[in-house]
Design a protein around this motif. Structure first.
Motif, PDB file in Angstrom:
ATOM      1  N   LEU A 125       0.832  -1.211   0.000  1.00 32.36           N
ATOM      2  CA  LEU A 125       0.000   0.000   0.000  1.00 32.36           C
ATOM      3  C   LEU A 125       0.862   1.256   0.000  1.00 32.36           C
ATOM      4  CD1 LEU A 125      -2.774  -1.128   2.500  1.00 32.36           C
ATOM      5  CD2 LEU A 125      -3.079  -0.647   0.057  1.00 32.36           C
ATOM      6  N   LYS A 126       1.919   1.260   0.800  1.00 28.70           N
ATOM      7  CA  LYS A 126       2.825   2.417   0.824  1.00 28.70           C
ATOM      8  C   LYS A 126       3.502   2.604  -0.522  1.00 28.70           C
ATOM      9  CE  LYS A 126       3.768   2.699   5.772  1.00 28.70           C
ATOM     10  NZ  LYS A 126       4.759   2.573   6.830  1.00 28.70           N
ATOM     11  N   ALA A 127       3.925   1.494  -1.144  1.00 30.51           N
ATOM     12  CA  ALA A 127       4.574   1.573  -2.455  1.00 30.51           C
ATOM     13  C   ALA A 127       3.615   2.109  -3.516  1.00 30.51           C
ATOM     14  CB  ALA A 127       5.101   0.206  -2.869  1.00 30.51           C
ATOM     15  N   ALA A 128       2.309   1.864  -3.324  1.00 31.89           N
ATOM     16  CA  ALA A 128       1.293   2.352  -4.261  1.00 31.89           C
ATOM     17  C   ALA A 128       0.871   3.784  -3.953  1.00 31.89           C
ATOM     18  CB  ALA A 128       0.083   1.428  -4.235  1.00 31.89           C
ATOM     19  N   GLY A 129       1.462   4.371  -2.912  1.00 35.98           N
ATOM     20  CA  GLY A 129       1.169   5.764  -2.593  1.00 35.98           C
ATOM     21  C   GLY A 129       0.143   5.983  -1.503  1.00 35.98           C
ATOM     22  N   TYR A 130      -0.343   4.921  -0.877  1.00 37.64           N
ATOM     23  CA  TYR A 130      -1.324   5.046   0.199  1.00 37.64           C
ATOM     24  C   TYR A 130      -0.586   5.121   1.528  1.00 37.64           C
ATOM     25  CZ  TYR A 130      -4.595   3.618  -3.405  1.00 37.64           C
ATOM     26  OH  TYR A 130      -5.336   3.547  -4.550  1.00 37.64           O
ATOM     27  N   GLN A 131      -0.673   6.258   2.170  1.00 41.20           N
ATOM     28  CA  GLN A 131       0.066   6.490   3.417  1.00 41.20           C
ATOM     29  C   GLN A 131      -0.872   6.513   4.617  1.00 41.20           C
ATOM     30  OE1 GLN A 131       3.426   6.553   3.421  1.00 41.20           O
ATOM     31  NE2 GLN A 131       3.336   6.222   1.220  1.00 41.20           N
ATOM     32  N   HIS A 132      -1.683   5.464   4.758  1.00 37.01           N
ATOM     33  CA  HIS A 132      -2.632   5.391   5.869  1.00 37.01           C
ATOM     34  C   HIS A 132      -1.927   5.004   7.157  1.00 37.01           C
ATOM     35  CE1 HIS A 132      -5.187   3.903   2.328  1.00 37.01           C
ATOM     36  NE2 HIS A 132      -5.445   5.180   2.491  1.00 37.01           N
ATOM     37  N   PRO A 133      -2.409   5.514   8.278  1.00 40.47           N
ATOM     38  CA  PRO A 133      -1.876   5.038   9.558  1.00 40.47           C
ATOM     39  C   PRO A 133      -2.200   3.548   9.737  1.00 40.47           C
ATOM     40  CG  PRO A 133      -3.324   6.942   9.876  1.00 40.47           C
ATOM     41  CD  PRO A 133      -3.428   6.539   8.448  1.00 40.47           C
ATOM     42  N   THR A 134      -1.325   2.838  10.437  1.00 38.83           N
ATOM     43  CA  THR A 134      -1.534   1.414  10.685  1.00 38.83           C
ATOM     44  C   THR A 134      -1.803   1.193  12.167  1.00 38.83           C
ATOM     45  OG1 THR A 134      -0.132   0.767   8.823  1.00 38.83           O
ATOM     46  CG2 THR A 134      -0.451  -0.872  10.555  1.00 38.83           C
ATOM     47  N   VAL A 135      -2.845   0.407  12.441  1.00 38.52           N
ATOM     48  CA  VAL A 135      -3.222   0.055  13.804  1.00 38.52           C
ATOM     49  C   VAL A 135      -3.273  -1.473  13.893  1.00 38.52           C
ATOM     50  CG1 VAL A 135      -5.002   0.228  15.590  1.00 38.52           C
ATOM     51  CG2 VAL A 135      -4.586   2.165  14.048  1.00 38.52           C
ATOM     52  N   VAL A 136      -2.655  -2.016  14.925  1.00 34.39           N
ATOM     53  CA  VAL A 136      -2.637  -3.458  15.159  1.00 34.39           C
ATOM     54  C   VAL A 136      -3.314  -3.718  16.503  1.00 34.39           C
ATOM     55  CG1 VAL A 136      -1.171  -5.474  15.535  1.00 34.39           C
ATOM     56  CG2 VAL A 136      -0.547  -3.791  13.795  1.00 34.39           C
ATOM     57  N   ILE A 137      -4.304  -4.584  16.499  1.00 34.67           N
ATOM     58  CA  ILE A 137      -5.067  -4.855  17.722  1.00 34.67           C
ATOM     59  C   ILE A 137      -4.241  -5.633  18.746  1.00 34.67           C
ATOM     60  CG2 ILE A 137      -7.136  -5.965  18.667  1.00 34.67           C
ATOM     61  CD1 ILE A 137      -7.689  -3.460  16.936  1.00 34.67           C
ATOM     62  N   LYS A 138      -3.568  -6.695  18.309  1.00 35.64           N
ATOM     63  CA  LYS A 138      -2.813  -7.548  19.230  1.00 35.64           C
ATOM     64  C   LYS A 138      -1.339  -7.141  19.187  1.00 35.64           C
ATOM     65  CE  LYS A 138      -2.224 -12.374  20.459  1.00 35.64           C
ATOM     66  NZ  LYS A 138      -2.432 -13.764  20.027  1.00 35.64           N
ATOM     67  N   ASP A 139      -0.928  -6.361  20.161  1.00 35.10           N
ATOM     68  CA  ASP A 139       0.428  -5.814  20.247  1.00 35.10           C
ATOM     69  C   ASP A 139       1.365  -6.859  20.843  1.00 35.10           C
ATOM     70  OD1 ASP A 139       2.753  -4.323  20.869  1.00 35.10           O
ATOM     71  OD2 ASP A 139       1.570  -2.528  21.265  1.00 35.10           O
ATOM     72  N   ASN A 140       2.458  -7.151  20.136  1.00 33.47           N
ATOM     73  CA  ASN A 140       3.416  -8.156  20.609  1.00 33.47           C
ATOM     74  C   ASN A 140       4.636  -7.551  21.298  1.00 33.47           C
ATOM     75  OD1 ASN A 140       4.943  -7.094  18.527  1.00 33.47           O
ATOM     76  ND2 ASN A 140       4.784  -8.889  17.220  1.00 33.47           N
ATOM     77  N   GLY A 141       4.620  -6.231  21.491  1.00 33.49           N
ATOM     78  CA  GLY A 141       5.736  -5.572  22.161  1.00 33.49           C
ATOM     79  C   GLY A 141       6.849  -5.125  21.237  1.00 33.49           C
ATOM     80  N   PHE A 142       6.792  -5.529  19.967  1.00 32.18           N
ATOM     81  CA  PHE A 142       7.844  -5.191  19.019  1.00 32.18           C
ATOM     82  C   PHE A 142       7.279  -4.584  17.738  1.00 32.18           C
ATOM     83  CE2 PHE A 142      10.251  -7.811  21.844  1.00 32.18           C
ATOM     84  CZ  PHE A 142      11.563  -7.401  21.714  1.00 32.18           C
ATOM     85  N   LEU A 143       6.226  -3.793  17.850  1.00 37.64           N
ATOM     86  CA  LEU A 143       5.673  -3.135  16.668  1.00 37.64           C
ATOM     87  C   LEU A 143       6.576  -1.976  16.259  1.00 37.64           C
ATOM     88  CD1 LEU A 143       1.892  -2.944  17.659  1.00 37.64           C
ATOM     89  CD2 LEU A 143       2.987  -4.564  16.087  1.00 37.64           C
ATOM     90  N   PRO A 144       6.657  -1.689  14.950  1.00 40.69           N
ATOM     91  CA  PRO A 144       7.431  -0.509  14.519  1.00 40.69           C
ATOM     92  C   PRO A 144       6.883   0.759  15.181  1.00 40.69           C
ATOM     93  CG  PRO A 144       6.860  -1.878  12.637  1.00 40.69           C
ATOM     94  CD  PRO A 144       6.116  -2.435  13.824  1.00 40.69           C
ATOM     95  N   SER A 145       7.722   1.756  15.335  1.00 34.56           N
ATOM     96  CA  SER A 145       7.330   2.969  16.067  1.00 34.56           C
ATOM     97  C   SER A 145       6.170   3.715  15.417  1.00 34.56           C
ATOM     98  CB  SER A 145       8.530   3.901  16.225  1.00 34.56           C
ATOM     99  OG  SER A 145       9.035   4.263  14.959  1.00 34.56           O
ATOM    100  N   ASP A 146       5.975   3.556  14.109  1.00 33.76           N
ATOM    101  CA  ASP A 146       4.878   4.252  13.432  1.00 33.76           C
ATOM    102  C   ASP A 146       3.575   3.446  13.420  1.00 33.76           C
ATOM    103  OD1 ASP A 146       5.946   2.370  11.671  1.00 33.76           O
ATOM    104  OD2 ASP A 146       5.442   3.548   9.901  1.00 33.76           O
ATOM    105  N   VAL A 147       3.556   2.290  14.049  1.00 33.51           N
ATOM    106  CA  VAL A 147       2.357   1.447  14.125  1.00 33.51           C
ATOM    107  C   VAL A 147       1.731   1.626  15.504  1.00 33.51           C
ATOM    108  CG1 VAL A 147       1.491  -0.927  14.099  1.00 33.51           C
ATOM    109  CG2 VAL A 147       3.235  -0.211  12.450  1.00 33.51           C
ATOM    110  N   GLU A 148       0.439   1.906  15.524  1.00 36.88           N
ATOM    111  CA  GLU A 148      -0.288   2.128  16.774  1.00 36.88           C
ATOM    112  C   GLU A 148      -1.021   0.858  17.197  1.00 36.88           C
ATOM    113  OE1 GLU A 148      -0.007   4.867  18.562  1.00 36.88           O
ATOM    114  OE2 GLU A 148       1.277   5.751  17.015  1.00 36.88           O
ATOM    115  N   SER A 149      -1.406   0.804  18.481  1.00 35.96           N
ATOM    116  CA  SER A 149      -2.186  -0.317  19.004  1.00 35.96           C
ATOM    117  C   SER A 149      -2.986   0.175  20.210  1.00 35.96           C
ATOM    118  CB  SER A 149      -1.267  -1.467  19.424  1.00 35.96           C
ATOM    119  OG  SER A 149      -0.606  -1.156  20.632  1.00 35.96           O
TER     120      SER A 149
END
Length: 189
Positions: free
Chosen positions: A23-47
């Motif tokens: 999606l990012k490569a196609a130009g879509y820069q949406h925020p990413t949210v992950v419901i089940k956080d494993n403690g090692f999500l990238p800094s730009d990913v919310e949960s």
């Protein structure tokens, strides 16, 4: 009328990461949210967990713990290789160390503590900032019973009951909120 889009994933799996990259490569820069956080999500990913820990004042800084930096009872020893580690007390295995990735860096994500019969009783969860952000207790059969999630100062923020699916949120203002499901907890945000 405009709509705000987000990338919403239950878990941040390899497939989720591939889709986000596409999606990012196609130009879509949406925020990413992950419901089940494993403690090692990238800094730009919310949960949701990150939201609650941030509300409790957590600072997301630091570095992951190496295998030899875990919380350990006095005089117990660690035996480790590039794939995993174990904690020994007088030669008896009392813990299993799980690394975040199999990349030879030996960064700890979990330590499963065993009773004298070799059953998992407690699981310590470490995150990418090096603090123990969760502790899971298990019943005698090894089933996860309760997980407590902690801010970086040790304050218990969330409690998850694995048997009922309930969550208890200890809000910074001293109020306690109960949610009957992960969906209800997430909707609170």
């Amino acid at each position: 009328m405009s709509f705000a889009m987000i990338n919403l994933f239950f878990e941040y799996t390899e497939k989720s990461q591939d889709l986000e990259s596409s999606l990012k490569a196609a130009g879509y820069q949406h925020p990413t949210v992950v419901i089940k956080d494993n403690g090692f999500l990238p800094s730009d990913v919310e949960s949701p967990l990150k939201y609650f820990l941030q509300a409790a004042g957590s600072k997301f800084q630091g570095r992951p713990r190496y295998f030899n930096e875990i919380d350990l009872p006095e005089y117990w020893e660690i035996k480790a290789n590039a794939q995993s580690g174990e904690v020994l007390n007088h030669g008896q295995q009392r813990g299993r160390i799980k690394y975040w990735k199999n990349d030879r860096k030996r960064l700890v994500s979990e330590v499963s503590w065993l009773d004298e019969q070799g059953r998992v009783r407690i699981i310590d969860h470490y995150n990418q900032w090096g603090w123990k952000y969760a502790v899971t207790s298990c019943d005698k059969a090894g089933n996860q019973a309760m997980t407590s999630y902690f801010a970086d100062n040790g304050q218990e923020v969330l409690i998850q009951n694995h048997f009922t699916g309930d969550y208890t949120y200890n809000a910074p203002d001293g109020k306690i909120y109960n949610f009957t499901s992960l969906n209800q907890l997430t909707a609170y945000i």
